[in-house]
Design a protein around this motif. Structure first.
Motif, short mmCIF file in Angstrom:
data_model
loop_
_atom_site.label_atom_id
_atom_site.label_comp_id
_atom_site.label_asym_id
_atom_site.label_seq_id
_atom_site.Cartn_x
_atom_site.Cartn_y
_atom_site.Cartn_z
N VAL A 147 30.21 -24.64 -8.41
CA VAL A 147 30.52 -23.42 -7.66
C VAL A 147 31.90 -22.96 -8.09
CG1 VAL A 147 31.03 -22.41 -5.40
CG2 VAL A 147 29.05 -23.91 -5.68
N ILE A 148 32.02 -21.68 -8.43
CA ILE A 148 33.29 -21.11 -8.87
C ILE A 148 33.77 -20.13 -7.81
CG2 ILE A 148 34.45 -19.73 -10.64
CD1 ILE A 148 32.31 -20.69 -12.62
N MET A 149 34.96 -20.38 -7.29
CA MET A 149 35.55 -19.49 -6.29
C MET A 149 36.34 -18.40 -7.00
SD MET A 149 36.88 -22.01 -3.25
CE MET A 149 38.17 -22.76 -4.23
N GLY A 150 35.79 -17.20 -7.06
CA GLY A 150 36.47 -16.09 -7.72
C GLY A 150 35.76 -15.68 -8.98
N GLY A 151 35.47 -14.39 -9.11
CA GLY A 151 34.70 -13.91 -10.25
C GLY A 151 35.47 -13.03 -11.21
N ALA A 152 36.81 -12.99 -11.08
CA ALA A 152 37.60 -12.18 -12.01
C ALA A 152 37.78 -12.93 -13.32
CB ALA A 152 38.94 -11.82 -11.37
#
Length: 516
Positions: A11-16
């Motif tokens: 899971v990756i927190m942040g999509g920038a």
């Protein structure tokens, strides 16, 4: 590769930038990996630091392979330019200018980060990452053993979701979610108390327009390239401004200052204070006298510098600005994003393939704070105290950039498989250069103080054009310019030492009182 008993492998927190890059790099090599990207915004806002350095551009073009997108949707950058004046009434043609004479040899770009971040996130999804947007992570329960991490995620529409994951990547940017949660987050308010205001402006008069060149014919001399496509910096004691052209015709313009030395003019709003400050510099007046700011696109940051003591743990890792940030002067924020994303994805891949990755985790927790501190002491510690002296900045411009090209730039281009997984300035050679850079930075700080004491600070802020006759590249050119920088530095040592000490306290250059 997949983790049985969990909803997701990662899971990756942040999509920038950092989060999308990590998702893309993992998914394109391992299509079966289950990756969820959680992004809290409906659309990305514009960010400070649209300008890339050579290392970040290498990451974009040779690791992420985004050359086509960058060429089609963003300006190619041609170096860094710095403008100095003695008084706000100086003629533009008389200002001292520091910067390249020709176009850059390696690709760099002026980025519209909102466009780039959306593009990278779409690429990650095209490779197969799942995206939950807009959504907020309400709670994080990190596992201390081999059991999965558990997150509660609240979509803007829909029910609260509880998900489990083998790995958690924090790409939350300046929110620094994990660092703050775990108590590893530290600001640098005492050592580097910097603030920044910026916005987008339209109807800007560029430096290469007919109007500018008609008013100031000397702008046609010396430089063989377009000044406007460079990152133009206005320089003063305790502050600097950036001016960055964007592909939609607007300009990103902002000011960063050290509150120990300077504060902005008073005004009814952030935009008004920024505009009043720009009018104190001849280049600022030439470009922005009739500019129209986007008042709804104005940002203020205080205490820009921060870092985490640790960036990796039991199947979690921080990347990009979630791990730390230093200063926007040299646009190195995306450099560290490239390094940390590359190291993090290597760590995650090896762990999910069953390797024991404790040694990598231990390395990152030692190397990241060590590298951060080395760069800070070498490049930024107390640098704002001599930013208003053109001769001293010319020395550091040549020295800093040459060392950068001989070190990190050469590394990522010549040995990318190894260098991207390490932190910059690692090893004996990196430590030597770091100590050397920190030494001359301390000397330049001292020279700035002495020049102010003797009343000669900024004495060469007009009437000089300091431009290398060679474009920087990671070869003998950088070595030659390093030697040129050493000579400028040594000359400044001698002239400062020989300057007489006035019998009475000198009248300093006009400046604002330091901010409380």
């Amino acid at each position: 590769m997949t983790s049985p008993g969990t909803d997701y492998d990662v899971v990756i927190m942040g999509g920038a930038f950092s989060g999308a890059s990590a998702g893309m790099m993992l998914k394109r090599e391992h299509p079966d990996m289950r990756i969820l990207i959680v992004e809290r915004t409906v659309q990305f806002d514009r960010k400070v630091g649209e300008s890339t350095s050579e290392v970040a551009a290498c990451f974009l073009t040779r690791v992420l392979h985004q050359g086509g997108h960058l060429s089609a949707h963003h300006y190619q950058k041609h170096g860094l330019r710095m403008w100095f004046c003695k008084t706000s009434d100086d003629n533009v043609g008389d200002l001292t200018e520091v910067g390249p004479r020709y176009q850059s040899r390696l690709p760099t770009f002026q980025l519209d980060r909102a466009i780039l971040d959306e593009h990278l996130l779409k690429e990650a999804c095209d490779f197969g990452c799942e995206l939950l947007r807009p959504a907020t992570i309400k709670s994080i329960a990190l596992s201390e053993d081999e059991s999965p991490h558990t997150l509660e995620i609240a979509p803007q529409e829909g029910q609260l979701r509880t998900v489990t994951t083998r790995w958690l990547i924090d790409a939350s940017g300046k929110a620094a979610v994990l660092a703050k949660k775990l108590g590893f987050h530290h600001t640098m308010e005492e050592l580097h108390p910097t603030s920044s205001i910026w916005c987008r402006m339209r109807n800007v008069n560029g430096l290469d327009t007919f109007k500018s060149r008609k008013m100031h014919p000397r702008l046609m001399e010396n430089v063989k390239q377009l000044r406007t496509t460079a990152t133009n910096h206005l320089m003063g004691h305790g502050w600097w401004c950036w001016i960055i052209p964007l592909s939609d015709g607007s300009f990103s313009v902002g000011v960063t200052w050290d509150r120990r030395f300077y504060t902005l003019p008073a005004g009814p709003s952030l935009v008004a204070r920024l505009q009043a400050h720009l009018m104190t510099h001849p280049i600022g007046r030439l470009m922005f006298e009739n500019a129209v700011p986007d008042a709804d696109d104005t940002f203020y940051y205080k205490n820009l510098a921060y870092r985490s003591d640790r960036i990796a743990g039991n199947r979690w890792v921080m990347v990009g600005d979630a791990a730390g940030f230093m200063d926007p002067l040299y646009s190195h924020g995306l450099d560290f994003a490239g390094y940390t994303v590359s190291a993090a994805t290597d760590l995650v891949e090896k762990n999910l393939m069953g390797e024991n990755t404790q040694e990598i985790t231990d390395y990152l927790n030692k190397a990241y704070p060590r590298s951060w501190s080395l760069w800070f002491n070498a490049l930024y510690k107390d640098k704002y105290s001599y930013m208003g002296d053109a001769e001293l900045i010319n020395a550091t411009f040549l020295l800093d950039l040459s060392a950068y090209f001989l070190g990190p730039v050469r590394g990522v281009y010549s040995n990318p498989d190894a260098e991207w997984k390490l932190m910059p300035y690692e090893g004996a050679a990196g430590a030597f250069f770091g100590r050397f850079m920190a030494f001359y930075n301390r000397r330049l700080v001292h020279l700035g103080q002495e020049r102010r004491r003797k009343g000669i600070y900024g004495a060469k802020n007009n009437g000089h054009v300091w431009m290398p006759h060679m474009s920087l590249s990671p070869d003998n050119t950088a070595a030659r310019l390093l030697w040129a920088g050493i000579k400028v530095w040594l000359k400044a040592e001698i002239t400062t030492w020989l300057a007489p000490t006035p019998s009475t306290a000198p009248v300093m250059m006009a400046e604002k009182p330091a901010e409380a």
